[in-house]
Structures are given as structure tokens and as C-alpha cells.
Write a protein that holds these residues in place. Structure first.
Motif, PDB file in Angstrom:
ATOM      1  N   LEU A 431      23.207  -7.714 -14.857  1.00  0.00           N
ATOM      2  CA  LEU A 431      23.670  -6.788 -13.828  1.00  0.00           C
ATOM      3  C   LEU A 431      24.406  -7.561 -12.738  1.00  0.00           C
ATOM      4  O   LEU A 431      23.930  -8.602 -12.268  1.00  0.00           O
ATOM      5  N   THR A 432      25.545  -7.041 -12.329  1.00  0.00           N
ATOM      6  CA  THR A 432      26.364  -7.697 -11.307  1.00  0.00           C
ATOM      7  C   THR A 432      26.108  -7.056  -9.944  1.00  0.00           C
ATOM      8  O   THR A 432      26.188  -5.835  -9.802  1.00  0.00           O
ATOM      9  N   VAL A 433      25.776  -7.891  -8.965  1.00  0.00           N
ATOM     10  CA  VAL A 433      25.566  -7.409  -7.596  1.00  0.00           C
ATOM     11  C   VAL A 433      26.461  -8.224  -6.666  1.00  0.00           C
ATOM     12  O   VAL A 433      26.771  -9.393  -6.932  1.00  0.00           O
ATOM     13  N   GLU A 434      26.855  -7.613  -5.576  1.00  0.00           N
ATOM     14  CA  GLU A 434      27.716  -8.268  -4.598  1.00  0.00           C
ATOM     15  C   GLU A 434      27.139  -8.080  -3.203  1.00  0.00           C
ATOM     16  O   GLU A 434      26.369  -7.139  -2.949  1.00  0.00           O
ATOM     17  N   ASN A 435      27.528  -8.983  -2.309  1.00  0.00           N
ATOM     18  CA  ASN A 435      27.075  -8.929  -0.905  1.00  0.00           C
ATOM     19  C   ASN A 435      25.554  -8.807  -0.818  1.00  0.00           C
ATOM     20  O   ASN A 435      25.009  -7.958  -0.113  1.00  0.00           O
ATOM     21  N   LEU A 436      24.881  -9.689  -1.536  1.00  0.00           N
ATOM     22  CA  LEU A 436      23.417  -9.690  -1.560  1.00  0.00           C
ATOM     23  C   LEU A 436      22.870 -10.295  -0.271  1.00  0.00           C
ATOM     24  O   LEU A 436      23.244 -11.397   0.120  1.00  0.00           O
ATOM     25  N   ARG A 437      21.965  -9.575   0.389  1.00  0.00           N
ATOM     26  CA  ARG A 437      21.315 -10.039   1.623  1.00  0.00           C
ATOM     27  C   ARG A 437      19.810  -9.862   1.479  1.00  0.00           C
ATOM     28  O   ARG A 437      19.335  -8.771   1.139  1.00  0.00           O
ATOM     29  N   LEU A 438      19.066 -10.953   1.747  1.00  0.00           N
ATOM     30  CA  LEU A 438      17.616 -10.892   1.733  1.00  0.00           C
ATOM     31  C   LEU A 438      17.097 -11.478   3.039  1.00  0.00           C
ATOM     32  O   LEU A 438      17.542 -12.551   3.474  1.00  0.00           O
ATOM     33  N   ARG A 439      16.146 -10.790   3.671  1.00  0.00           N
ATOM     34  CA  ARG A 439      15.507 -11.254   4.885  1.00  0.00           C
ATOM     35  C   ARG A 439      13.994 -11.168   4.665  1.00  0.00           C
ATOM     36  O   ARG A 439      13.442 -10.075   4.533  1.00  0.00           O
ATOM     37  N   VAL A 440      13.347 -12.327   4.608  1.00  0.00           N
ATOM     38  CA  VAL A 440      11.927 -12.391   4.250  1.00  0.00           C
ATOM     39  C   VAL A 440      11.180 -13.224   5.280  1.00  0.00           C
ATOM     40  O   VAL A 440      11.654 -14.287   5.698  1.00  0.00           O
ATOM     41  N   THR A 441      10.012 -12.751   5.680  1.00  0.00           N
ATOM     42  CA  THR A 441       9.102 -13.531   6.515  1.00  0.00           C
ATOM     43  C   THR A 441       7.740 -13.567   5.838  1.00  0.00           C
ATOM     44  O   THR A 441       7.334 -12.594   5.178  1.00  0.00           O
ATOM     45  N   ALA A 442       7.046 -14.685   5.987  1.00  0.00           N
ATOM     46  CA  ALA A 442       5.710 -14.828   5.401  1.00  0.00           C
ATOM     47  C   ALA A 442       4.804 -15.521   6.407  1.00  0.00           C
ATOM     48  O   ALA A 442       5.129 -16.611   6.901  1.00  0.00           O
ATOM     49  N   LYS A 443       3.687 -14.887   6.703  1.00  0.00           N
ATOM     50  CA  LYS A 443       2.747 -15.467   7.656  1.00  0.00           C
ATOM     51  C   LYS A 443       1.400 -14.772   7.523  1.00  0.00           C
ATOM     52  O   LYS A 443       1.331 -13.552   7.292  1.00  0.00           O
ATOM     53  N   ASN A 444       0.338 -15.561   7.608  1.00  0.00           N
ATOM     54  CA  ASN A 444      -1.028 -15.027   7.572  1.00  0.00           C
ATOM     55  C   ASN A 444      -1.290 -14.197   6.313  1.00  0.00           C
ATOM     56  O   ASN A 444      -1.992 -13.184   6.353  1.00  0.00           O
ATOM     57  N   GLY A 445      -0.707 -14.605   5.201  1.00  0.00           N
ATOM     58  CA  GLY A 445      -0.986 -13.935   3.933  1.00  0.00           C
ATOM     59  C   GLY A 445      -0.175 -12.694   3.660  1.00  0.00           C
ATOM     60  O   GLY A 445      -0.404 -12.016   2.658  1.00  0.00           O
ATOM     61  N   VAL A 446       0.784 -12.370   4.538  1.00  0.00           N
ATOM     62  CA  VAL A 446       1.613 -11.170   4.355  1.00  0.00           C
ATOM     63  C   VAL A 446       3.072 -11.591   4.235  1.00  0.00           C
ATOM     64  O   VAL A 446       3.603 -12.268   5.122  1.00  0.00           O
ATOM     65  N   VAL A 447       3.699 -11.197   3.139  1.00  0.00           N
ATOM     66  CA  VAL A 447       5.120 -11.451   2.924  1.00  0.00           C
ATOM     67  C   VAL A 447       5.867 -10.154   3.186  1.00  0.00           C
ATOM     68  O   VAL A 447       5.613  -9.142   2.524  1.00  0.00           O
ATOM     69  N   GLN A 448       6.768 -10.172   4.155  1.00  0.00           N
ATOM     70  CA  GLN A 448       7.477  -8.969   4.577  1.00  0.00           C
ATOM     71  C   GLN A 448       8.947  -9.071   4.185  1.00  0.00           C
ATOM     72  O   GLN A 448       9.645  -9.987   4.618  1.00  0.00           O
ATOM     73  N   LEU A 449       9.402  -8.147   3.356  1.00  0.00           N
ATOM     74  CA  LEU A 449      10.821  -8.036   3.021  1.00  0.00           C
ATOM     75  C   LEU A 449      11.421  -7.007   3.972  1.00  0.00           C
ATOM     76  O   LEU A 449      11.339  -5.803   3.744  1.00  0.00           O
ATOM     77  N   SER A 450      12.019  -7.498   5.047  1.00  0.00           N
ATOM     78  CA  SER A 450      12.552  -6.579   6.048  1.00  0.00           C
ATOM     79  C   SER A 450      13.889  -5.994   5.631  1.00  0.00           C
ATOM     80  O   SER A 450      14.255  -4.904   6.073  1.00  0.00           O
ATOM     81  N   GLU A 451      14.620  -6.710   4.783  1.00  0.00           N
ATOM     82  CA  GLU A 451      15.907  -6.191   4.324  1.00  0.00           C
ATOM     83  C   GLU A 451      16.256  -6.788   2.971  1.00  0.00           C
ATOM     84  O   GLU A 451      16.190  -7.994   2.775  1.00  0.00           O
ATOM     85  N   ALA A 452      16.622  -5.918   2.064  1.00  0.00           N
ATOM     86  CA  ALA A 452      17.236  -6.324   0.804  1.00  0.00           C
ATOM     87  C   ALA A 452      18.375  -5.341   0.574  1.00  0.00           C
ATOM     88  O   ALA A 452      18.148  -4.141   0.393  1.00  0.00           O
ATOM     89  N   SER A 453      19.588  -5.828   0.630  1.00  0.00           N
ATOM     90  CA  SER A 453      20.740  -4.945   0.482  1.00  0.00           C
ATOM     91  C   SER A 453      21.751  -5.592  -0.443  1.00  0.00           C
ATOM     92  O   SER A 453      21.878  -6.822  -0.492  1.00  0.00           O
ATOM     93  N   LEU A 454      22.459  -4.753  -1.174  1.00  0.00           N
ATOM     94  CA  LEU A 454      23.483  -5.248  -2.091  1.00  0.00           C
ATOM     95  C   LEU A 454      24.411  -4.103  -2.462  1.00  0.00           C
ATOM     96  O   LEU A 454      24.059  -2.922  -2.335  1.00  0.00           O
ATOM     97  N   ASN A 455      25.585  -4.489  -2.898  1.00  0.00           N
ATOM     98  CA  ASN A 455      26.540  -3.545  -3.466  1.00  0.00           C
ATOM     99  C   ASN A 455      26.594  -3.774  -4.970  1.00  0.00           C
ATOM    100  O   ASN A 455      26.667  -4.921  -5.421  1.00  0.00           O
ATOM    101  N   THR A 456      26.554  -2.701  -5.721  1.00  0.00           N
ATOM    102  CA  THR A 456      26.570  -2.842  -7.164  1.00  0.00           C
ATOM    103  C   THR A 456      27.204  -1.620  -7.804  1.00  0.00           C
ATOM    104  O   THR A 456      26.868  -0.485  -7.457  1.00  0.00           O
ATOM    105  N   TYR A 457      28.145  -1.855  -8.702  1.00  0.00           N
ATOM    106  CA  TYR A 457      28.791  -0.795  -9.480  1.00  0.00           C
ATOM    107  C   TYR A 457      29.271   0.349  -8.585  1.00  0.00           C
ATOM    108  O   TYR A 457      28.933   1.510  -8.785  1.00  0.00           O
ATOM    109  N   GLN A 458      30.011  -0.044  -7.548  1.00  0.00           N
ATOM    110  CA  GLN A 458      30.647   0.859  -6.596  1.00  0.00           C
ATOM    111  C   GLN A 458      29.641   1.622  -5.733  1.00  0.00           C
ATOM    112  O   GLN A 458      30.011   2.546  -5.021  1.00  0.00           O
TER     113      GLN A 458
END
Length: 723
Positions: A431-458
């Protein structure tokens, strides 16, 4: 390290003093006992087993042989020794009572550092604290030593009582055939370095630059390497500065070449480095430029099995440029410029608090094909024979499951990180994805994905999620919003276009949660819900209008068309076009259930009911059709009676395997539903005929008393026949 340098300098100073005595008093061996006693007063057992001898060519000097250094507590366990050393001095200054060393030659030096299982280190036996513990020094003597050291650090070196001076500036130092050995019994680590040659030209402690070059072989213990040892050949050249207080140093114009393993895998880097505050709060900086090298070959040289990749050329070109800065409790690698095969990366890495391992990582890349770095697909017969398949409650066969490791919950709990990833383009599972952005924080046993964004297939995908590893089982949740994803190029990249063709745009809003102690548990226990919508979606090769008209034709209730053709004679397109699509799907226990799914197909309303079993990789769907007008379409069929209008008819069924997806074979008329329809339609026709003969009238759609009576009689007769 400071103590070792001081021991080395003490040894060097003692050697220089020995030369001074020899030159001034002519009898070198007379002073051996005095030199050894002077060393003993410093807690050093100095043993000069060889003779001191004169040298007159190529310069005036002295040869010293068979010297060893140990702690007075353990004189039989030398910390350092050397076979021979020579001092060549300038002749002219001797007439002025001055000693200037031109060349120091050391051959066969050996340094042995050990740490026992209790953590005691042999070089610590030279410290005042250890000497006090051994009963060598009193508290007053330790205080005097500290005062003397403070005075030496703050005052320039004074001339000797005869007015003669000693300089630690040496035009050239040569060290050959020397060994360095370190062993930690507690950590079961062993390192051996064999120094072939090392030369320092213009050596001084006046912060003036001098040249450094060395050739050595480092031998490391490695269980995976042949013979249990890993050789690393080292060639190093650089220009160095060291100040008199040993508080700072600088390396510049450095070049390091490593030949790793038996195959001599080459890694070349250029560097510069500096450090300040070596006697206190140290800070340092460096720049590093590693030339391209083959990572697979390097791993093999290290005795590590290189990962097998789908693309054999993956991991064969890696280069790195970076600047390093740091202090006692922080470390920063910025900027980072790296090339991995065809991917260019930029970013920075910092540990803001080493005590808490607080990590911050930012990485920006242009394009990467992650599929290249995944293991190659195993042959089906190999996979099938490795682990037996299991059977699901529904009777289907699941894929063979290899034994897996539990989730690293302890490692996740220890994470203290902030991570940002940005990629221009990536390929993942075809699968082809473009403009992939990931924002992750991890602390005290909790991993937080605050943003995952991408453009794919228009289209675009936005997601958020969380992984909680604080309990015995990991808990995860997510939300996702997908808009405008085009189905045709998606299926093309998945190489499913030969099995089923879909076109049009799809929208989805989803949410879900799961838990588990293994990665497979997170999938098995996933509960999710998604709302789907789309416009102008077509599916092929399947035409649901054709199947509906075929049913009408079998019931002999099809009206003649303008061209006189029946639905059986008509040429139908091999696709279904849906004007609007809306629905809800739910996932639980690896079963995907379709709920409230409807789509407009001309004048037909298409619904979908059924399930997709992900564990068994099977699916079973019914496609109820409802006719909303007399004709399905302008090119379709027209019904004679009102029986078909606004009646949901579940006559089309698609059932098959996901491994062998084929809509033409998997979809067809449901024989049981067709049998039920035949009986129901016969009842409808009989009711209409009886009502007509009795003079009943329901032409306006409302049933009169006669019609209701006929319907009641037929229901009793049919139900009695069933009983």
C-alpha cells in the motif's frame, strides 16, 4: 580514567627522573632502589628487574628493561609492565643542566585491568581511600596527600633543588607491541587490545597540537562469532591537544578505519571531538561522518545473523553524518543526516535526562519501501509443514501459528520518549501512503499516539490511539477517520483486481479497543465498529440487477420490453453501480458482521447481511434486493404485478474463501430462498385469482373484506398443510 592517566604520567615521570639521575651522576643502577622507594611512597610497587644502560646513538639516552607496576597491596599482580623503554635526550641542554626528551620508545607494554565479582577494581588500589583501608595510610597522611595534590594543581612546576628543570614535552613517543586487557568477572565481559604501533609526534601538555597515529587489534568476546572472539582492526590518525591540567582535550582531522571480523568488513569515518571539565562536570562534542558501508556484511562480521530481506539489496548502503554534544546527564545527536539504501533521512536524537532515559527523536525521510526490509514470503508448503493448523469453532482452518514471545510490557513501562516521524512517501504491505505524520509520546507505561495522518489513494486518513502497559495485559484503543479513498488503485496495489474490481470513493469512521499479553491477542480480542459511506461505487464482475430480473423471469412475471427481449436474452454489463452506499460493520472475536448496509442500484435497493470470519478466512453474505418502481432500470426488466414492489427479497448469496476470492463462482441464487419465494409467489397469485372471482377489489392498494377473508383462508390451509 583520570587515575590511569596519572599512573601513566607517574611511570613516565619516574622514567624521566631515572634518566636525569643517570645523566647527572653517571651510575644509573645505583638509583634503582631510590626510585622504587619513591614509587612505594606513592602506593606504587615499582619493580625494575632489568638494568639501566646508556645509549649514545642516534642520541644520548638510556635504556630501561623489564619494568612492572603494581599496588603495594598486591605486588605479585602487576597492573602494568613493559619489556623495554628508551629515552633519547637533546645533548646541548645537558651542558646547561637541563633535560629535554627527544624520543621516548616503549616496547612490549602490558596493562591489565580487572574487576572482580564484588565490583572491586585493581586500579582502585592506588587511591588514598583504598590505601587507608589496607592500613598503608593514616587519616593525616591522606590529608597531607590531598594538600600536596591541591598545591600541585594550582602552582606551576618548580625547578629541582639543583636548579635543573624537567619538561614533560616530548618530541616523539613511540609505543610498539603492547597489550591492553580488561576483564569484568561480574559482567562476564572480556576485552583485549593489541597495540601494534602508536606514535605521538610533538607530544606536550601545553595545549599545543601534536600528531597521533595508531594501529591496533581489538578482540571482543562474542558467543556468535567463530571461536567465541571477534577481531576488530583499528587504524587511527588525528591531531590532538591536551592541556597541562588534563582537564580538556581536542581531536581534529581524525580518520578512523575499522576492519571487522574475519572477512575484514570495512567501516571508514572522519571525525573530530573535544571534551572539557574532565576533572569535574564534563561536557563534550564531536562530529562524525561515516562513509557508505554494507550493514549486512558488518553484522555478519560481528557474528550476528543478518536479517533476510525481501529485497536482497536492502541494508547494503548505509552512511551517517552527525554532530554530538553532551554533558554529565544529557546527550544530543543533531543534526543527523543518514542514507539508508535509497532513503534519505534527517533528524535529531537527544536524551535530555540520562537518569530517567528521557528520549526525544525527530526523523524526516523522503521515501521508503518498508516491504523491501520485511522477510521474504515463505513457500506455502514450508509454512504449512512447520506448524499444524488449528480448527475454529465454525469449522474453518486458521493459518498455522508459530510460538510467539509475550509483549515486552516491562520495556514499554520503562519508555520515556517523544517521537516524531515524517515521511514523504512510504510503501507498506504493497500500500502506498504519502505525507505520513506520526506523533508519539511514551511515559509511565502509557504510549499515546496523538496524531497519525497520511494521504493515500486520493484520500486521507486521520487516527489517534493509546496503548496502556501498566497492567498484566496491554490495553489499546483507537479512533480513525478515512475520507475519499479510491478503491480501484487500492485493489491494484493489493493485486486483487483479478479477483474483484471496485471503483469509486469510500469514507469510514471507526473506533475500537483490545487487550492482550501477546501481539496476536491484540488482534483476536479486537472489538471495533465502523460506519461506511460512498458514492458511485461499482463492483465487478457481479450484476445484481441481472440476478433480480432472472428471478422475475423464472416466476413468469416479466413484462415484455420495448425491444421484445427478455432478461435471459439481454446482454448485461458485468458490474453493479451503486449510486449511494451506507452501512455499519462490527468486528468481534475475529468475526466481521455487516449491519445496516444499503446501496442504491438503479431502482433497486441493495442491502447486505452476513459475516466474514477472519480466523477461518471465509465469508457468507446475503444480498436482499428491494424493487422500488415497476422497472429495475431503463435497460432492465419490468414486472407485471405489484408483488415485487417494496418487498425485500433475500435471494442472492455470496459464500466462499478469502484465499480463493471469486465473485462469479461464490455468488449466485440461494436455492432455499428461491424455493420459499416460489411458494410465497404461488400463494400471492392464488389469492389474487380468488379475490378477483369473489368480486373483491384491492386495486387501490387497500384490502376490502373479501380480500382479507381469502387471505385468512389461504393462511389456514397452508399452515394446516405444514402441520
Amino acid at each position: 580514567m583520570k587515575l590511569i592517566v596519572k599512573l601513566f604520567m607517574l611511570l613516565l615521570l619516574l622514567v624521566i627522573l631515572a634518566v636525569a639521575f643517570v645523566l647527572l651522576f653517571l651510575d644509573p643502577n645505583v638509583f634503582k632502589p631510590r626510585i622504587e622507594k619513591l614509587a612505594a611512597q606513592q602506593g606504587v610497587h615499582l619493580d625494575i628487574a632489568g638494568d639501566l644502560g646508556w645509549r649514545f646513538w642516534p642520541s644520548v639516552g638510556i635504556d630501561i628493561n623489564d619494568i612492572s607496576v603494581a599496588s603495594v597491596q598486591t605486588p605479585d599482580e602487576p597492573l602494568a609492565s613493559l619489556n623495554s623503554a628508551s629515552l633519547l635526550v637533546a645533548t646541548k641542554p645537558l651542558f646547561n643542566g637541563e633535560l629535554q626528551v627527544q624520543h621516548l620508545l616503549v616496547d612490549g607494554a602490558k596493562v591489565t585491568l580487572t574487576a572482580d565479582k564484588a565490583g572491586s577494581k585493581n586500579w582502585q588500589k592506588f587511591t588514598p581511600q583504598e590505601r587507608k583501608a589496607a592500613g598503608e595510610l593514616t587519616e593525616q597522611q591522606i590529608s597531607d596527600l590531598k594538600a600536596q595534590q591541591a598545591q600541585a594543581d594550582s602552582s606551576p612546576a618548580e625547578a629541582s633543588e639543583e636548579g635543573r628543570s624537567l619538561s614533560l614535552a616530548v618530541d616523539k613517543i613511540s609505543i610498539t607491541n603492547s597489550d591492553f586487557y580488561y576483564k569484568d568477572l561480574a559482567a562476564e565481559q572480556e576485552v583485549r587490545a593489541q597495540l601494534k604501533t602508536a606514535e605521538l609526534t610533538g607530544f606536550n601538555f601545553a595545549n599545543n597540537p601534536f600528531a597521533l597515529s595508531t594501529e591496533a587489534t581489538l578482540t571482543l568476546q562474542s558467543a556468535s562469532a567463530p571461536g567465541g572472539t571477534l577481531p576488530v582492526d583499528i587504524e587511527l590518525v588525528a591531531t590532538m591537544r591536551v592541556d597541562e591540567s588534563l582537564d580538556q582535550f581536542e581531536l581534529r582531522d581524525g580518520k578512523l578505519e575499522l576492519l571487522v571480523g574475519q572477512d575484514k568488513t570495512t567501516v571508514i569515518s572522519e571525525f573530530s571531538a573535544s571534551a572539557q571539565g574532565l576533572q569535574g562536570e564534563m561536557s563534550y562534542g564531536a562530529s562524525l561522518a561515516v562513509k557508505p558501508f554494507n550493514l549486512k556484511e558488518l553484522l555478519a562480521g560481528l557474528g550476528i545473523t543478518a536479517p533476510e530481506t525481501a529485497n536482497p539489496d536492502a541494508l547494503t548502503q548505509l552512511s551517517l553524518n552527525a554532530n554530538v554534544t553532551g554533558g554529565p546527564n544529557s546527550f544530543t545527536l543533531a543534526p543527523i543526516e543518514a542514507t539508508l539504501d535509497q532513503t534519505h533521512l534527517n533528524g535529531e536524537l537527544s536524551i535530555t535526562d540520562i537518569s530517567t532515559q528521557a528520549l526525544q527523536l525527530t526523523l524526516v525521510g523522503d521515501s521508503i519501501n518498508i516491504d523491501d526490509y520485511l522477510p521474504p514470503p515463505a513457500p506455502e508448503n514450508e509454512v504449512a509443514s512447520s506448524v499444524p493448523a488449528t480448527t475454529t469453532p465454525g469449522g474453518g482452518k486458521t493459518k498455522p501459528q508459530a510460538q510467539e514471545e509475550p509483549l515486552p510490557l516491562d520495556a514499554i513501562r520503562a519508555l520515556n520518549a517523544t517521537v516524531q516521524f515524517d515521511f514523504g512517501k512510504a510503501i507498506v504491505n504493497k500500500l502506498t501512503v504519502e505525507n505520513l505524520r506520526l506523533r508519539v509520546t511514551a511515559k509511565n507505561g502509557v504510549v499515546q499516539l496523538s496524531e497519525a495522518s497520511l494521504n493515500t489513494y486520493q484520500g486521507q486518513l486521520l487516527a489517534q490511539g493509546q496503548l496502556d502497559a501498566r497492567g498484566q495485559r496491554a490495553k489499546a484503543s483507537f479512533t480513525a477517520d478515512m475520507t475519499g479513498v479510491q478503491l480501484e488503485p487500492l485493489l491494484n496495489d493489493l493485486q486483487l483486481e483479478q479477483d474483484i474490481q471496485l471503483t469509486g470513493g469510500l469514507n469510514m469512521k471507526a473506533k475500537g479497543n483490545t487487550s492482550g499479553a501477546f501481539a496476536s491477542d491484540l488482534f483476536k480480542q479486537l472489538n471495533a465498529e465502523a460506519q461506511l459511506s460512498g458514492a458511485e461505487v461499482t463492483v465487478a464482475p457481479l450484476n445484481v440487477e441481472k440476478y433480480f430480473c432472472k428471478i422475475v423471469s423464472l416466476a413468469q412475471d416479466e413484462a415484455k420490453s420495448a425491444d421484445g427481449k427478455t432478461s435471459e436474452q439481454r446482454s448485461w454489463p458485468e458490474f453493479t453501480e451503486m449510486s449511494a452506499l451506507e452501512g455499519t460493520i462490527r468486528l468481534s472475536n475475529q468475526v466481521l458482521t455487516v449491519e445496516n448496509f444499503e446501496a442504491g442500484v438503479e431502482q433497486l435497493l441493495l442491502a447486505t447481511q452476513g459475516q466474514l470470519n477472519l480466523a477461518a478466512e471465509t465469508y457468507d453474505f446475503r444480498l436482499p434486493l428491494t424493487l422500488q418502481e415497476q422497472s429495475t432500470s431503463a435497460e432492465g426488466c419490468t414486472v407485471k404485478s405489484n408483488y415485487w414492489l417494496n418487498r425485500s427479497l433475500s435471494l442472492l448469496r455470496c459464500k466462499g474463501s478469502l484465499n480463493n476470492l471469486s465473485p462469479l463462482k461464490d455468488c449466485g441464487l440461494d436455492s432455499k430462498a428461491l424455493e420459499s419465494l416460489t411458494g410465497d409467489y404461488a400463494k400471492y397469485k392464488l389469492q389474487k385469482e380468488l379475490t378477483r372471482k369473489l368480486g373483491g377489489d384491492d386495486a387501490n392498494g387497500e384490502k376490502d373484506d373479501k380480500t382479507k377473508a381469502v387471505e385468512d383462508i389461504l393462511n389456514r390451509l397452508l399452515n394446516q398443510d405444514k402441520e
